[in-house]
Design a protein around this motif. Structure first.
Motif, mmCIF file in Angstrom:
data_model
loop_
_atom_site.group_PDB
_atom_site.id
_atom_site.type_symbol
_atom_site.label_atom_id
_atom_site.label_comp_id
_atom_site.label_asym_id
_atom_site.label_seq_id
_atom_site.Cartn_x
_atom_site.Cartn_y
_atom_site.Cartn_z
ATOM 1 N N GLN A 91 37.516 33.765 41.927
ATOM 2 C CA GLN A 91 38.283 34.423 40.693
ATOM 3 C C GLN A 91 37.088 35.329 40.006
ATOM 4 O O GLN A 91 37.143 36.321 39.731
ATOM 5 C CB GLN A 91 39.004 33.732 39.934
ATOM 6 C CG GLN A 91 40.082 34.247 39.354
ATOM 7 C CD GLN A 91 40.956 33.060 38.294
ATOM 8 O OE1 GLN A 91 40.792 32.134 38.751
ATOM 9 N NE2 GLN A 91 41.990 33.802 37.764
ATOM 10 N N ASP A 92 35.929 34.710 39.895
ATOM 11 C CA ASP A 92 34.903 35.365 39.133
ATOM 12 C C ASP A 92 34.268 36.355 40.091
ATOM 13 O O ASP A 92 33.852 37.461 39.743
ATOM 14 C CB ASP A 92 33.708 34.428 38.874
ATOM 15 C CG ASP A 92 32.641 34.843 37.923
ATOM 16 O OD1 ASP A 92 33.292 35.720 37.194
ATOM 17 O OD2 ASP A 92 31.718 34.069 37.611
ATOM 18 N N TYR A 93 34.162 36.282 41.598
ATOM 19 C CA TYR A 93 33.679 37.049 42.442
ATOM 20 C C TYR A 93 34.481 38.368 42.718
ATOM 21 O O TYR A 93 34.199 39.382 42.624
ATOM 22 C CB TYR A 93 33.480 36.698 43.702
ATOM 23 C CG TYR A 93 31.829 36.250 43.794
ATOM 24 C CD1 TYR A 93 31.133 36.760 44.657
ATOM 25 C CD2 TYR A 93 31.440 35.069 43.072
ATOM 26 C CE1 TYR A 93 29.757 36.301 44.945
ATOM 27 C CE2 TYR A 93 30.143 34.623 43.441
ATOM 28 C CZ TYR A 93 29.298 35.305 44.115
ATOM 29 O OH TYR A 93 27.784 34.910 44.446
ATOM 30 N N PHE A 94 35.953 37.849 42.674
ATOM 31 C CA PHE A 94 36.811 38.950 43.300
ATOM 32 C C PHE A 94 37.692 39.336 42.245
ATOM 33 O O PHE A 94 38.599 40.717 42.502
ATOM 34 C CB PHE A 94 37.458 38.469 44.457
ATOM 35 C CG PHE A 94 36.723 37.906 45.555
ATOM 36 C CD1 PHE A 94 35.488 38.669 45.984
ATOM 37 C CD2 PHE A 94 36.993 36.829 46.092
ATOM 38 C CE1 PHE A 94 34.785 38.184 46.914
ATOM 39 C CE2 PHE A 94 36.161 36.289 46.957
ATOM 40 C CZ PHE A 94 35.098 36.797 47.459
ATOM 41 N N GLY A 95 37.605 39.012 40.965
ATOM 42 C CA GLY A 95 38.786 39.271 39.934
ATOM 43 C C GLY A 95 39.971 38.601 40.129
ATOM 44 O O GLY A 95 40.812 37.998 39.118
ATOM 45 N N VAL A 96 40.568 38.670 41.321
ATOM 46 C CA VAL A 96 41.934 37.770 41.461
ATOM 47 C C VAL A 96 41.540 36.828 42.530
ATOM 48 O O VAL A 96 40.786 37.046 43.517
ATOM 49 C CB VAL A 96 43.106 38.632 41.697
ATOM 50 C CG1 VAL A 96 43.744 39.160 40.367
ATOM 51 C CG2 VAL A 96 42.739 39.290 42.745
ATOM 52 N N LYS A 135 25.203 38.320 46.429
ATOM 53 C CA LYS A 135 25.870 39.413 45.563
ATOM 54 C C LYS A 135 27.346 39.792 45.613
ATOM 55 O O LYS A 135 27.595 39.729 46.487
ATOM 56 C CB LYS A 135 25.013 40.956 45.693
ATOM 57 C CG LYS A 135 23.679 40.734 45.730
ATOM 58 C CD LYS A 135 22.863 40.956 44.305
ATOM 59 C CE LYS A 135 21.179 40.852 44.192
ATOM 60 N NZ LYS A 135 20.703 39.867 44.710
ATOM 61 N N PRO A 136 27.778 39.853 44.536
ATOM 62 C CA PRO A 136 29.385 40.072 44.331
ATOM 63 C C PRO A 136 29.586 41.489 45.158
ATOM 64 O O PRO A 136 28.982 42.305 45.134
ATOM 65 C CB PRO A 136 29.665 40.132 42.967
ATOM 66 C CG PRO A 136 28.725 39.400 42.201
ATOM 67 C CD PRO A 136 27.517 39.649 42.781
ATOM 68 N N PRO A 137 30.723 41.682 45.965
ATOM 69 C CA PRO A 137 31.042 42.930 46.597
ATOM 70 C C PRO A 137 31.434 44.122 45.628
ATOM 71 O O PRO A 137 32.071 43.907 44.582
ATOM 72 C CB PRO A 137 32.345 42.226 47.463
ATOM 73 C CG PRO A 137 32.898 41.265 46.686
ATOM 74 C CD PRO A 137 31.818 40.343 45.911
#
Length: 418
Positions: A91-96, A135-137
């Protein structure tokens, strides 16, 4: 420890699997599917399922089952907590955290899972550390990776990994220094037909969003800390200080994190914020029944109850319902027999009500029991347990940060018997 992880959607398809020690066949999930068929709802699937050679431990979040496969006995809560941490990280990485998003970012998902577990044992579960490792995408990074063939893996070891505070990286800098805390309480209750409370308990969390420069040391004190029972802390909290002074002292993680979760189960401390007046009657000989409910506020300290949603599973003998709401909209599904009433905000001067008649099956006997009413609601700026933050102090840095506390109460499993 954890051998494999399977992600299963609500229709029973395994859309992602990851193995750490040895490859476990997908057929092990057949035991899970059997348990899923026996459970009436997704939430009722047992969290621990023993099989002849493995144990399956699962959590259900965002309409996805996260199923871990283990071969030896381990404390089940250890694995379940790790699975929740995996969901929070996605959730933190992709928002949902949803099936399409996981499929779109499958490379990053595998990289993150590889770092979170080492040979089946949890290694890096802090979001800050993971974001330095992987690194987050972003759209730009995805384009560059596609052209150059590079990955999201960082070049160097995270600074936090080598320090005594692994949840915080060194050299953090912000132009606006701010620390915000959300006190969110969820009330679970069962109310009998006379309005008396059968059971009531509060599950509470304090979520923090801290964006502070340097290495600040924070102290958070409460007006009434004795209310807090069965408390679970983020690793940053100094437990000795809490035991002796009932004060939270910690070097915060950078960004958003859950500072603590707690439980209030003492019946006399749980105030019930809403009441439901109901008159639901079925007659033996008649093909008509009477339905009438009114929702009103109670013990809300003058705060408005909003987002009220009433649902009720009607008996099989009810063919249709002809109802008139004084506010909001209602629907009744004749197939599933589910009544939903979207009330919205409750105005104490004009209480919302839903009245009308039910068409019953001709010749059918009166139902054995009346339907139960389930409620959803939210109350802003109120912690129903009475918990209040006294003050927040910062040491170790010279600047003055912006500080804010927000309270919210919402319904968990809130049921009224009629």
């Amino acid at each position: 420890m954890i051998h494999s992880l399977f992600l299963i959607n609500s229709s029973g398809d395994i859309f992602l699997e990851k193995h750490w020690k040895s490859v476990v066949s997908r057929s092990v999930c057949d035991y899970f599917f059997e348990a899923q068929e026996r459970a009436t709802e997704a939430e009722n699937v047992p969290p621990v399922i023993p099989t002849p050679h493995h144990y399956l431990l699962s959590v259900y979040r965002h309409k996805i089952f996260f199923v871990a496969v283990i071969q030896t006995e381990v404390p089940p809560l250890f694995v379940i907590e790790f699975l929740h941490r995996v969901v929070d990280t996605f959730q933190d990485y992709f928002g949902v955290c949803s099936e399409p998003v996981i499929k779109d970012n499958v490379v990053v998902v595998y990289e993150v899972l590889e770092e979170m577990l080492d040979n089946g044992f949890p290694l890096a579960t802090e979001s800050n550390i993971l974001k330095e490792l992987i690194k987050p995408p972003t759209i730009l990074r995805t384009v560059v990776n596609t052209i150059t063939g590079s990955t999201n893996v960082g070049d160097q070891l995270p600074t936090g990994q080598l320090s005594v505070v692994p949840w915080r990286r060194t050299g953090v800098k912000y132009t606006n220094n701010e620390a915000y805390f959300d006190v969110i309480e969820e009330i679970d209750a069962i109310i009998d037909k006379s309005g008396s409370t059968i059971t009531a308990e509060i599950q509470g969390v304090i979520d923090a969003c801290v964006k502070l420069t340097g290495m600040p040391d924070l102290t958070l004190s409460f007006m009434n800390p004795r209310l807090l029972d069965d408390v679970s802390f983020h690793p940053c909290v100094r437990f000795k200080r809490w035991e002796s002074e009932r004060t939270l002292s910690f070097i915060p993680a950078d960004g958003s994190f859950r500072l603590l979760s707690y439980h209030v189960s003492a019946q006399n401390l749980v105030a019930i914020p809403v009441y439901v007046k109901h008159n639901i009657s079925f007659r033996d000989s008649s093909s008509l029944g009477r339905f009438e409910i009114t929702v009103g506020p109670k013990q809300t300290m003058g705060k408005t109850i909003e987002g009220v949603m009433v649902t009720s599973q009607m008996p099989k003998g009810v063919l249709n319902m002809s109802l008139t709401p004084s506010q909001g909209t209602h629907t009744f599904d004749p197939v599933t027999k589910m009544l939903s009433w979207d009330v919205g905000k409750i105005n104490p001067q004009k209480l919302p009500s839903l009245k009308g008649t039910m068409s019953l099956q001709a010749g059918a006997s009166k139902p054995d029991e009346n339907p139960t009413i389930n409620l959803q609601f939210k109350i802003q700026q109120l912690a129903i347990s009475g918990l209040k933050v006294n003050r927040l102090d910062m040491y170790g840095e010279k600047y003055k940060p912006f500080k804010g506390i927000k309270y919210m109460t919402k319904a968990g499993k809130f049921q009224v018997r009629t």
